[in-house]
Scaffold this motif. Structure first.
Motif, PDB file in Angstrom:
ATOM      1  N   THR A  38      22.898  30.877  31.930  1.00  0.00           N
ATOM      2  CA  THR A  38      23.983  31.176  30.976  1.00  0.00           C
ATOM      3  C   THR A  38      25.192  30.251  31.196  1.00  0.00           C
ATOM      4  O   THR A  38      25.662  29.625  30.234  1.00  0.00           O
ATOM      5  N   ARG A  77      33.682  38.409  36.822  1.00  0.00           N
ATOM      6  CA  ARG A  77      33.386  37.720  38.088  1.00  0.00           C
ATOM      7  C   ARG A  77      31.987  38.063  38.591  1.00  0.00           C
ATOM      8  O   ARG A  77      31.761  38.213  39.793  1.00  0.00           O
ATOM      9  N   SER A  78      31.030  38.222  37.653  1.00  0.00           N
ATOM     10  CA  SER A  78      29.659  38.525  38.095  1.00  0.00           C
ATOM     11  C   SER A  78      29.029  37.280  38.703  1.00  0.00           C
ATOM     12  O   SER A  78      29.473  36.153  38.460  1.00  0.00           O
ATOM     13  N   ALA A  81      32.831  40.094  30.072  1.00  0.00           N
ATOM     14  CA  ALA A  81      33.249  41.387  30.627  1.00  0.00           C
ATOM     15  C   ALA A  81      32.245  42.485  30.297  1.00  0.00           C
ATOM     16  O   ALA A  81      32.151  43.483  31.010  1.00  0.00           O
ATOM     17  N   GLY A  82      31.505  42.318  29.194  1.00  0.00           N
ATOM     18  CA  GLY A  82      30.587  43.369  28.768  1.00  0.00           C
ATOM     19  C   GLY A  82      31.327  44.565  28.191  1.00  0.00           C
ATOM     20  O   GLY A  82      30.871  45.699  28.307  1.00  0.00           O
ATOM     21  N   ARG A  83      32.496  44.294  27.537  1.00  0.00           N
ATOM     22  CA  ARG A  83      33.307  45.361  26.911  1.00  0.00           C
ATOM     23  C   ARG A  83      33.632  44.915  25.480  1.00  0.00           C
ATOM     24  O   ARG A  83      34.316  43.903  25.306  1.00  0.00           O
ATOM     25  N   HIS A 136      39.543  40.014  36.365  1.00  0.00           N
ATOM     26  CA  HIS A 136      38.572  41.097  36.544  1.00  0.00           C
ATOM     27  C   HIS A 136      39.306  42.423  36.372  1.00  0.00           C
ATOM     28  O   HIS A 136      40.485  42.429  35.954  1.00  0.00           O
ATOM     29  N   THR A 137      38.644  43.523  36.702  1.00  0.00           N
ATOM     30  CA  THR A 137      39.268  44.820  36.408  1.00  0.00           C
ATOM     31  C   THR A 137      40.513  45.099  37.276  1.00  0.00           C
ATOM     32  O   THR A 137      41.288  45.996  36.953  1.00  0.00           O
ATOM     33  N   VAL A 192      30.794  35.520  25.810  1.00  0.00           N
ATOM     34  CA  VAL A 192      29.475  35.698  26.429  1.00  0.00           C
ATOM     35  C   VAL A 192      28.936  37.111  26.180  1.00  0.00           C
ATOM     36  O   VAL A 192      27.733  37.348  26.207  1.00  0.00           O
ATOM     37  N   GLY A 196      24.036  33.324  23.556  1.00  0.00           N
ATOM     38  CA  GLY A 196      22.691  33.903  23.712  1.00  0.00           C
ATOM     39  C   GLY A 196      21.550  32.893  23.576  1.00  0.00           C
ATOM     40  O   GLY A 196      20.749  32.750  24.508  1.00  0.00           O
ATOM     41  N   THR A 234      20.785  30.423  26.574  1.00  0.00           N
ATOM     42  CA  THR A 234      20.306  30.820  27.902  1.00  0.00           C
ATOM     43  C   THR A 234      18.826  30.473  28.103  1.00  0.00           C
ATOM     44  O   THR A 234      18.458  29.844  29.103  1.00  0.00           O
ATOM     45  N   VAL A 280      27.492  40.632  25.101  1.00  0.00           N
ATOM     46  CA  VAL A 280      26.536  41.145  24.116  1.00  0.00           C
ATOM     47  C   VAL A 280      26.584  42.665  24.245  1.00  0.00           C
ATOM     48  O   VAL A 280      26.115  43.226  25.234  1.00  0.00           O
TER      49      VAL A 280
END
Ligand SMILES: NC(=O)c1ccc[n+]([C@@H]2O[C@H](COP(=O)([O-])OP(=O)(O)OC[C@H]3O[C@@H](n4cnc5c(N)ncnc54)[C@H](OP(=O)(O)O)[C@@H]3O)[C@@H](O)[C@H]2O)c1
Length: 294
Positions: free
Chosen positions: A142, A167-168, A214-216, A194-195, A234, A273, A276, A236
């Motif tokens: 990714t 920050r994954s 963030a995935g949010r 990050h959070t 990024v 997407g 990747t 989804v």
């Protein structure tokens, strides 16, 4: 003025054409066919669809591709033995184990068992370490895709303020690191949020390039973005279903509002997407080249 849309679909298509030509030449001139195995444990529907898409692309590019399906109750030892078998198989250059794995299997142990020379996902610590010090390695797919999108759409990274949200280990940390590297497509000044970041908008508003993982859904709103920024989304997020049962997807940024402010932006779906899987193919070609000394 509305932003230029960076189409991952188009850029991925372009890279796949390049790879197809490269594979044909490798076969013809050197008798080398890139080989990819995708290992699927169990029948998680999302994993099945990801693996199917990877196999389809590998096939279209002319790879030797193997789909290895294993039952959900396979033991950790049996899975490790299977990986060893592919580590020792000279026709296989890339090994991908589809995540997540069932709970009784230690994912880290499995990923670390893949030989670093066949680690086309770029998750093995040897490859992560090489990436950090700027050595040739397999870049995680990714972040590698994001890098290609930025470079191919002409975004200026040298000296740019880049802000990464997230920050994954698979997206945030590696893309921040790649943007920092001293080379084309890097040379940026990088901030990671990050959070626990105290005032995220303070940082995002400074960004020439804003990368959000963030995935949010819509965590980034237009007031958090600088006029003329390049925005890479990024995220989804599944936010519903069409009457036909198809997932409705949305990114981490408020696309409609931000596209009126940004200079370039990636859509969801159709942005990061599609890149990747393509970068997985690029890594496999690289692995085959390295194995053959090309
Ligand atoms: N298109 C693709 O090919 C692709 C590939 C990979 C991932 N994705 C998508 O990208 C998104 C991120 O994936 P991931 O694997 O990196 O997710 P992840 O492991 O859940 O990490 C999310 C990161 O975002 C941070 N975060 C979450 N909410 C935040 C907020 N409100 N403000 C600031 N930071 C926040 C978290 O901070 P903490 O560390 O403090 O918890 C964490 O570091 C997901 O939507 C995923 O589906 C897409």
């Amino acid at each position: 003025m509305s932003a230029k849309i960076i189409s991952g679909v188009e850029i991925a298509k372009q890279i796949r054409e390049e790879l197809k030509a490269e594979v044909a030449e490798m076969k013809e001139k050197h008798g080398v066919t890139p080989g990819l195995v995708t290992i699927l444990v169990g029948e998680n529907p999302a994993s099945v669809s990801y693996v199917t898409a990877k196999q389809k692309t590998a096939h279209e590019l002319g790879f030797y591709s193997v789909q290895d399906n294993q039952p959900a109750d396979i033991s950790e030892d049996a899975l490790l033995s299977l990986i060893k078998k592919y580590n020792d198989d000279s026709a296989i250059h890339g090994i991908l184990v589809q995540l997540p794995l069932p709970k009784h299997i230690n994912e880290t142990k499995v990923l670390y068992a893949i030989h670093p020379d066949k680690d086309v996902d770029g998750f093995h610590p040897v490859n992560v370490g090489k990436m950090v010090i700027g050595e040739q390695c397999f870049l995680p797919c990714t972040p590698h895709g994001i890098l290609e999108m930025l470079m191919r759409s002409g975004a200026q990274t040298k000296g740019a303020e880049v802000v990464v949200v997230g920050r994954s280990n698979i997206v945030g940390k590696p893309i921040a690191n790649l943007m920092l590297q001293k080379r084309d497509g890097g040379d940026a000044t990088v901030t990671i949020c990050h959070t626990r970041t105290r005032d995220m908008a303070f940082h995002t508003r400074r960004a020439d390039i804003l990368i959000v993982a963030a995935g949010r859904p819509k965590v980034i709103t237009a007031d958090m973005v600088k006029e003329g920024a390049v925005v890479i989304d990024v995220g989804v997020n599944r936010i519903g279903q069409t009457p036909e049962g198809k997932a409705i997807l949305c990114g981490d940024v408020d696309f409609e509002a931000i596209k009126e402010k940004a200079s370039m932006i990636t859509p969801v779906p159709g942005g990061v997407g599609p890149m990747t899987i393509t970068m997985l193919m690029k890594n496999t070609v690289q692995a085959a080249r390295q194995a053959a000394g090309l």
